[in-house]
Every structure is written in C-alpha cells, then in structure tokens.
Design a protein around this motif. Structure first.
Motif, PDB file in Angstrom:
ATOM      1  N   UNK A   1       0.822  -1.205   0.000  1.00 38.00           N
ATOM      2  CA  UNK A   1       0.000   0.000   0.000  1.00 38.00           C
ATOM      3  C   UNK A   1       0.858   1.258   0.000  1.00 38.00           C
ATOM      4  N   UNK A   2       2.179   1.102  -0.095  1.00 37.22           N
ATOM      5  CA  UNK A   2       3.040   2.282  -0.220  1.00 37.22           C
ATOM      6  C   UNK A   2       2.609   3.108  -1.420  1.00 37.22           C
ATOM      7  N   UNK A   3       2.727   4.436  -1.301  1.00 40.21           N
ATOM      8  CA  UNK A   3       2.403   5.252  -2.474  1.00 40.21           C
ATOM      9  C   UNK A   3       3.464   5.031  -3.545  1.00 40.21           C
ATOM     10  N   UNK A   4       3.122   5.406  -4.769  1.00 40.43           N
ATOM     11  CA  UNK A   4       3.992   5.080  -5.908  1.00 40.43           C
ATOM     12  C   UNK A   4       5.361   5.716  -5.777  1.00 40.43           C
ATOM     13  N   UNK A   5       5.434   6.928  -5.270  1.00 41.58           N
ATOM     14  CA  UNK A   5       6.734   7.582  -5.152  1.00 41.58           C
ATOM     15  C   UNK A   5       7.632   6.832  -4.172  1.00 41.58           C
TER      16      UNK A   5
ATOM     17  N   UNK B   1      12.429 -12.105  -5.068  1.00 41.87           N
ATOM     18  CA  UNK B   1      11.139 -11.441  -4.854  1.00 41.87           C
ATOM     19  C   UNK B   1      10.743 -11.459  -3.387  1.00 41.87           C
ATOM     20  N   UNK B   2      11.019 -12.565  -2.688  1.00 41.40           N
ATOM     21  CA  UNK B   2      10.622 -12.616  -1.278  1.00 41.40           C
ATOM     22  C   UNK B   2      11.453 -11.653  -0.436  1.00 41.40           C
ATOM     23  N   UNK B   3      12.738 -11.478  -0.783  1.00 32.03           N
ATOM     24  CA  UNK B   3      13.572 -10.526  -0.057  1.00 32.03           C
ATOM     25  C   UNK B   3      13.119  -9.098  -0.336  1.00 32.03           C
ATOM     26  N   UNK B   4      12.800  -8.796  -1.589  1.00 35.81           N
ATOM     27  CA  UNK B   4      12.320  -7.454  -1.915  1.00 35.81           C
ATOM     28  C   UNK B   4      11.010  -7.162  -1.188  1.00 35.81           C
ATOM     29  N   UNK B   5      10.088  -8.138  -1.181  1.00 36.04           N
ATOM     30  CA  UNK B   5       8.806  -7.942  -0.492  1.00 36.04           C
ATOM     31  C   UNK B   5       9.034  -7.702   1.001  1.00 36.04           C
ATOM     32  N   UNK B   6       9.975  -8.443   1.584  1.00 30.90           N
ATOM     33  CA  UNK B   6      10.266  -8.240   3.011  1.00 30.90           C
ATOM     34  C   UNK B   6      10.764  -6.825   3.265  1.00 30.90           C
ATOM     35  N   UNK B   7      11.672  -6.340   2.432  1.00 32.76           N
ATOM     36  CA  UNK B   7      12.170  -4.982   2.600  1.00 32.76           C
ATOM     37  C   UNK B   7      11.042  -3.958   2.438  1.00 32.76           C
ATOM     38  N   UNK B   8      10.202  -4.158   1.430  1.00 33.87           N
ATOM     39  CA  UNK B   8       9.084  -3.236   1.204  1.00 33.87           C
ATOM     40  C   UNK B   8       8.171  -3.203   2.423  1.00 33.87           C
ATOM     41  N   UNK B   9       7.888  -4.377   2.985  1.00 32.78           N
ATOM     42  CA  UNK B   9       7.035  -4.437   4.170  1.00 32.78           C
ATOM     43  C   UNK B   9       7.683  -3.720   5.353  1.00 32.78           C
ATOM     44  N   UNK B  10       8.999  -3.882   5.505  1.00 32.62           N
ATOM     45  CA  UNK B  10       9.699  -3.191   6.588  1.00 32.62           C
ATOM     46  C   UNK B  10       9.634  -1.680   6.407  1.00 32.62           C
ATOM     47  N   UNK B  11       9.795  -1.219   5.162  1.00 34.90           N
ATOM     48  CA  UNK B  11       9.676   0.217   4.879  1.00 34.90           C
ATOM     49  C   UNK B  11       8.270   0.702   5.212  1.00 34.90           C
ATOM     50  N   UNK B  12       7.261  -0.053   4.760  1.00 38.36           N
ATOM     51  CA  UNK B  12       5.874   0.342   4.987  1.00 38.36           C
ATOM     52  C   UNK B  12       5.528   0.399   6.468  1.00 38.36           C
ATOM     53  N   UNK B  13       6.170  -0.465   7.259  1.00 35.83           N
ATOM     54  CA  UNK B  13       5.903  -0.505   8.698  1.00 35.83           C
ATOM     55  C   UNK B  13       6.797   0.427   9.502  1.00 35.83           C
ATOM     56  N   UNK B  14       7.620   1.204   8.807  1.00 32.41           N
ATOM     57  CA  UNK B  14       8.491   2.150   9.484  1.00 32.41           C
ATOM     58  C   UNK B  14       9.680   1.524  10.161  1.00 32.41           C
ATOM     59  N   UNK B  15      10.017   0.283   9.807  1.00 35.96           N
ATOM     60  CA  UNK B  15      11.115  -0.427  10.457  1.00 35.96           C
ATOM     61  C   UNK B  15      12.398  -0.431   9.630  1.00 35.96           C
TER      62      UNK B  15
END
Length: 328
Positions: free
Chosen positions: A116-120, A276-290
């Motif tokens: 759900x991160x914004x596109x930017x 892909x799983x590593x990228x998704x994990x990083x994206x989730x960490x970014x989205x959660x502020x971690x």
C-alpha cells in the motif's frame, strides 16, 4: 498510441533533457510492458547523459529501473494490473528504459510486489535496495555482530545499505563530506557518522583500533586506498559505486596497493540478485516504518532536468524520484 518519455539523442547537460511524445512500445514474447507510475534516478543515468558511459547508444530512453503495473505480458508471466518493479536487464542501455509512461522490459527483470506504499515511495526502492542488498550479501557476506563502514553514506545506496545492515545486526560507520549531514545519518540509524576529510581510516581506527570487518566503497578509486586502510585483517572491501567518477586504478600493483590480509571485491549485479521474497520483506519493513529509507525529493517528469542537476551536483541526501503522470 503515444506516450510521454525522456529521449536522449546524445550526451548533454541536465537542462537539455526534454519530454517528448513517442509511440508506446509493443512487447514480444518473453517481454513485459509496464505502465510506469514512478522511477528513481541513478548515477548510471548521469553517466549516460553526461557522455561517460562506455556502452551508450543513442537515441535512447534512459532509466535502469521503473515501478508500476503490468500492462501486457504476452508470455503470461504476469497478470495485467499486477503491481511490479523492474530493474537492470539492459534497461536504458541495450533497450529503452524507465523514463517514460510505458516501458518494455525482459520478464526476468520484473519483480512482483504487493504493498500500500504510495507510488513515489515504492519507486524509490528497486535499484537502491538491489544494489545495497547485493553489495552487502554477495559482495561482503555480512554477518550479525560485524562492523561496517559505508563510504558515501548520504547517497541513496548508502542510506539503504545502512538500514539493511542495521536490520541485520551490524554496527554501522557511515561517511559524509558535509558536517551538517551527520545528524541525518544518526536519524537513519547510523552508529558512527564520520565527516570525510580524506582520512577516514584514522577516524575509524580511533573507534575500532583493529579496523572494520567490512567496508562498502561508493565514492570511487580516489578514496579506495583510505577505505582499505580502515579495514581489519581478513576484512573485505566491496567496490560498488563511483560517485566521484573515478573507477579505474592506473598501474595497479596488488602487493603495494592492498594492505596485508585485506580483501577487495566488487559488486555490479542484476535484479536476480534480489529475490522477490527478499524485496517484499524490505518493502514491508519500509511500509511498517522499520527500515528507514530516505527520499530527498519527488519530481514531475517535466522536471527531469532539475532532478538530474541535483543528482550531478550531489545535492541530495537519499533518493531522487520522478512521479509519472497518467498517459493521455
């Protein structure tokens, strides 16, 4: 159907970059057309635009990464509408890249993502995370508990590398030439911000007398000897970036150049180095502020010249991103 794109007819100044209308490209089997929502700026694109790239061809749409949704995938590799990022695989060099409303890329260069991160925000991540992840894990084989020096810490890759290393349990030293940026590095989780006056090794060894276990070189060969001196015996230096535009070593004599027992490696990888799983994990960490990733500024595509000037001048801390408007 036409689209808006930045097309380089040859080397030039940032202010020479213009958006023009060109045909929307058609994908063949094994290729994917992406409707681009955002793309990050990278030093590689500066080298291309400035005439420093050795494998350049013109005219070309630059851009080694893109973020958006799948428009067409003739081979069925992805469903239309799937959220994806793409990077490397010849983008912006061997074929047209991501500085456009649509880009066609090889299917192996595409990574699916769900966020759900914004596109930017998402657009800032692909190449930055791929380069940092590959440098740390492939180039340096980092382990929890180690010490890491990042030479060029306020660059986008430097910021990402610090975040990833801290998440992995390392103690991070990171450099900046600007004393006013040490506070930003601390906010990003860096343990030991260091003002780079050309003698980083001495400052590092004041804190860890034996030197760091690992060092990530993002500045270039002009400072590489000092980075090597900051590294412990059996430690490793990974040469990944050349923000200084120095990337060769004249008359390289290994015994005279390398400190005893210090290893020198390099990293220049592909999207396959970031699963892909590593990228998704990083994206989730970014989205959660971690995972603290810094975006310096977001531009419209018509501001591409201004964005490239800021990149060329090294005036950003973190990633520069372009948000692409809808096709008309």
């Amino acid at each position: 159907m036409e689209m808006r794109a930045v097309v380089l007819d040859g080397p030039g100044e940032p202010e020479d970059m213009q958006v023009r209308r060109v045909p929307v490209p058609d994908p063949g089997p094994g290729w994917v057309r992406i409707k681009v929502e955002a793309f990050g700026l990278n030093r590689s694109e500066y080298h291309l635009r400035a005439g420093l790239a050795t494998n350049a061809r013109f005219p070309i749409i630059p851009g080694i990464e893109a973020t958006g949704t799948v428009d067409v995938a003739p081979g069925g590799e992805f469903e239309p509408g799937q959220q994806v990022v793409a990077m490397m695989g010849g983008m912006g060099r061997e074929h047209d890249g991501g500085y456009a409303e649509y880009t066609v890329v090889p299917a192996p260069s595409v990574i699916p993502v769900d966020t759900d991160l914004d596109w930017a925000a998402l657009g800032a991540l692909p190449e930055m995370l791929q380069t940092a992840h590959g440098s740390l894990h492939t180039g340096l084989a980092i382990e929890p508990g180690q010490t890491l020096l990042i030479r060029g810490g306020t660059s986008s890759v430097g910021v990402a590398a610090a975040a990833i290393a801290k998440d992995h349990g390392l103690t991070v030293f990171s450099t900046t030439r600007n004393p006013q940026r040490t506070g930003v590095l601390r906010e990003l989780g860096v343990d030991h911000p260091i003002v780079d006056d050309g003698n980083v090794a001495a400052k590092v060894r004041e804190i860890v007398p034996d030197g760091v276990n690992a060092a990530l070189e993002l500045i270039g060969t002009n400072v590489l000897p000092d980075t090597l001196k900051a590294t412990a015996i059996h430690g490793t230096v990974c040469f990944t970036g050349m923000l200084s535009d120095h990337w060769t070593i004249p008359d390289f004599y290994p015994i005279g150049y390398l400190p005893n027992g210090v290893r020198l490696t390099a990293y220049g990888g592909e999207s396959s180095d970031l699963p892909a799983d590593a990228f998704q994990r990083y994206v989730d960490l970014v989205a959660n502020g971690k995972l603290p990733i810094r975006i310096d500024r977001v531009f419209a595509m018509d501001e591409i010249g201004t964005a490239h000037r800021i990149m060329q001048d090294g005036a950003a801390v973190g990633k520069l991103v372009v948000r692409v408007g809808p096709a008309t």
